[in-house]
Design a protein around this motif. Structure first.
Motif, mmCIF file in Angstrom:
data_model
loop_
_atom_site.group_PDB
_atom_site.id
_atom_site.type_symbol
_atom_site.label_atom_id
_atom_site.label_comp_id
_atom_site.label_asym_id
_atom_site.label_seq_id
_atom_site.Cartn_x
_atom_site.Cartn_y
_atom_site.Cartn_z
ATOM 1 N N LEU A 188 -41.085 4.764 -35.459
ATOM 2 C CA LEU A 188 -40.638 5.843 -36.141
ATOM 3 C C LEU A 188 -40.121 6.978 -35.496
ATOM 4 O O LEU A 188 -40.596 7.045 -34.318
ATOM 5 N N ASN A 189 -39.017 7.645 -35.660
ATOM 6 C CA ASN A 189 -38.796 9.027 -34.812
ATOM 7 C C ASN A 189 -39.916 9.953 -35.103
ATOM 8 O O ASN A 189 -40.641 10.111 -35.833
ATOM 9 N N GLU A 190 -39.777 10.792 -34.058
ATOM 10 C CA GLU A 190 -40.945 11.812 -33.842
ATOM 11 C C GLU A 190 -41.082 12.897 -35.195
ATOM 12 O O GLU A 190 -42.158 13.018 -35.424
ATOM 13 N N ILE A 191 -39.996 13.200 -35.795
ATOM 14 C CA ILE A 191 -40.322 13.883 -37.088
ATOM 15 C C ILE A 191 -40.704 13.158 -38.126
ATOM 16 O O ILE A 191 -41.592 13.841 -38.794
ATOM 17 N N ASP A 192 -40.446 12.061 -38.378
ATOM 18 C CA ASP A 192 -40.941 11.152 -39.658
ATOM 19 C C ASP A 192 -42.228 10.783 -39.044
ATOM 20 O O ASP A 192 -43.337 10.492 -39.963
ATOM 21 N N LEU A 193 -42.544 10.434 -37.901
ATOM 22 C CA LEU A 193 -44.053 10.078 -37.441
ATOM 23 C C LEU A 193 -44.899 11.352 -37.802
ATOM 24 O O LEU A 193 -45.895 11.387 -38.398
ATOM 25 N N GLY A 194 -44.485 12.643 -37.726
ATOM 26 C CA GLY A 194 -45.188 13.904 -37.937
ATOM 27 C C GLY A 194 -45.387 13.870 -39.586
ATOM 28 O O GLY A 194 -46.391 14.397 -40.044
ATOM 29 N N GLU A 195 -44.246 13.690 -40.412
ATOM 30 C CA GLU A 195 -44.408 13.837 -41.665
ATOM 31 C C GLU A 195 -45.305 12.789 -42.316
ATOM 32 O O GLU A 195 -46.169 13.135 -43.173
ATOM 33 N N LYS A 196 -45.422 11.711 -41.598
ATOM 34 C CA LYS A 196 -46.260 10.650 -41.978
ATOM 35 C C LYS A 196 -47.873 10.976 -41.820
ATOM 36 O O LYS A 196 -48.571 10.659 -42.735
ATOM 37 N N ILE A 197 -48.115 11.974 -41.017
ATOM 38 C CA ILE A 197 -49.591 12.590 -40.986
ATOM 39 C C ILE A 197 -49.740 13.710 -41.449
ATOM 40 O O ILE A 197 -50.855 14.687 -41.394
ATOM 41 N N GLY A 198 -48.727 14.387 -42.102
ATOM 42 C CA GLY A 198 -48.828 15.350 -42.829
ATOM 43 C C GLY A 198 -48.225 16.666 -42.320
ATOM 44 O O GLY A 198 -48.663 17.901 -42.434
ATOM 45 N N ARG B 148 -36.820 3.018 -28.579
ATOM 46 C CA ARG B 148 -36.285 2.807 -29.874
ATOM 47 C C ARG B 148 -36.214 4.031 -30.786
ATOM 48 O O ARG B 148 -35.146 4.594 -30.419
ATOM 49 N N ALA B 149 -36.809 3.930 -31.823
ATOM 50 C CA ALA B 149 -36.281 5.082 -32.753
ATOM 51 C C ALA B 149 -36.909 6.536 -32.495
ATOM 52 O O ALA B 149 -36.310 7.482 -32.746
ATOM 53 N N CYS B 150 -38.159 6.508 -31.473
ATOM 54 C CA CYS B 150 -38.702 7.863 -31.128
ATOM 55 C C CYS B 150 -38.121 8.178 -29.704
ATOM 56 O O CYS B 150 -38.103 7.187 -28.857
ATOM 57 N N ASN B 151 -37.911 9.454 -29.438
ATOM 58 C CA ASN B 151 -37.359 9.858 -28.329
ATOM 59 C C ASN B 151 -38.348 10.546 -27.280
ATOM 60 O O ASN B 151 -38.166 10.964 -26.218
ATOM 61 N N TYR B 152 -39.509 10.063 -27.625
ATOM 62 C CA TYR B 152 -40.673 10.570 -26.926
ATOM 63 C C TYR B 152 -41.539 9.289 -26.537
ATOM 64 O O TYR B 152 -41.722 8.708 -27.410
ATOM 65 N N SER B 153 -42.179 9.408 -25.111
ATOM 66 C CA SER B 153 -43.232 8.351 -25.125
ATOM 67 C C SER B 153 -44.036 8.828 -24.244
ATOM 68 O O SER B 153 -44.297 9.794 -23.690
ATOM 69 N N LEU B 154 -45.434 8.163 -23.984
ATOM 70 C CA LEU B 154 -46.512 8.670 -23.353
ATOM 71 C C LEU B 154 -46.193 8.838 -21.797
ATOM 72 O O LEU B 154 -45.183 7.789 -21.317
ATOM 73 N N MET B 155 -46.695 9.669 -21.097
ATOM 74 C CA MET B 155 -46.400 9.769 -19.639
ATOM 75 C C MET B 155 -47.122 8.582 -18.943
ATOM 76 O O MET B 155 -48.283 8.128 -19.374
ATOM 77 N N LYS B 156 -46.439 7.978 -17.917
ATOM 78 C CA LYS B 156 -47.232 6.914 -17.278
ATOM 79 C C LYS B 156 -48.308 7.546 -16.352
ATOM 80 O O LYS B 156 -47.822 8.629 -15.828
ATOM 81 N N ARG B 157 -49.427 7.208 -16.295
ATOM 82 C CA ARG B 157 -50.514 7.827 -15.356
ATOM 83 C C ARG B 157 -50.136 7.163 -14.149
ATOM 84 O O ARG B 157 -50.272 6.050 -13.823
ATOM 85 N N VAL B 158 -50.458 8.016 -13.193
ATOM 86 C CA VAL B 158 -50.096 7.661 -11.753
ATOM 87 C C VAL B 158 -51.290 7.658 -10.991
ATOM 88 O O VAL B 158 -51.895 9.107 -11.028
ATOM 89 N N ARG B 159 -51.955 6.687 -10.585
ATOM 90 C CA ARG B 159 -53.165 6.919 -9.902
ATOM 91 C C ARG B 159 -53.024 7.568 -8.280
ATOM 92 O O ARG B 159 -52.071 6.775 -7.647
ATOM 93 N N LYS B 160 -53.888 8.464 -7.883
ATOM 94 C CA LYS B 160 -53.521 8.942 -6.538
ATOM 95 C C LYS B 160 -54.416 8.008 -5.646
ATOM 96 O O LYS B 160 -55.572 7.830 -5.982
ATOM 97 N N LYS B 161 -54.102 7.822 -4.484
ATOM 98 C CA LYS B 161 -54.929 7.009 -3.462
ATOM 99 C C LYS B 161 -55.543 7.848 -2.750
ATOM 100 O O LYS B 161 -55.122 9.168 -2.568
ATOM 101 N N ASN B 162 -56.747 7.565 -2.595
ATOM 102 C CA ASN B 162 -57.784 8.392 -1.645
ATOM 103 C C ASN B 162 -57.048 8.334 -0.105
ATOM 104 O O ASN B 162 -57.007 7.270 0.311
ATOM 105 N N LYS B 163 -56.867 9.679 0.224
ATOM 106 C CA LYS B 163 -56.309 9.741 1.436
ATOM 107 C C LYS B 163 -57.266 9.343 2.580
ATOM 108 O O LYS B 163 -56.832 8.685 3.649
#
Length: 106
Positions: free
Chosen positions: A47-57, A82-97
């Motif tokens: 779903l697009n981001e607005i429809d997704l919001g409407e789905k949860i009220g 796809r239909a949504c213009n937003y996605s989760l951020m990819k988590r980048v793991r930092k290497k221990n120096k």
């Protein structure tokens, strides 16, 4: 029914303080943000981001406000998914120096 604005001086008329109302509103916003974030994960671009919001009220303004908050917290990013213009951020793991293995190999 006409709504009237209640000021701090009128707070004795309320069963709770205006400050408590603000705290409750912030709590509701936090709950809605958590619900939207979870729904975004489960949505997977269907779903697009607005429809997704409407789905949860949520209405469009509430949805946009939550999107802005999630963007500023770096939890989501603008990326067509796809239909949504937003996605989760990819988590980048930092290497221990400093790692014990690199120290021992020297």
């Amino acid at each position: 029914m006409e709504l009237i604005q209640v000021t701090e001086n009128d707070s004795y008329l309320l069963p709770f303080s205006p400050h408590m109302m603000i705290a409750v509103q912030k709590s509701i916003i936090m709950e809605n943000k958590a619900k939207y974030y979870k729904a975004l994960i489960e949505n997977d671009g269907q779903l697009n981001e607005i429809d997704l919001g409407e789905k949860i009220g949520l209405n469009e303004d509430e949805t946009n406000e939550i999107i802005v908050q999630l963007l500023s917290e770096h939890k989501i990013e603008y990326a067509e998914n796809r239909a949504c213009n937003y996605s989760l951020m990819k988590r980048v793991r930092k290497k221990n120096k400093f790692s014990i293995n690199s120290y021992l190999s020297e």
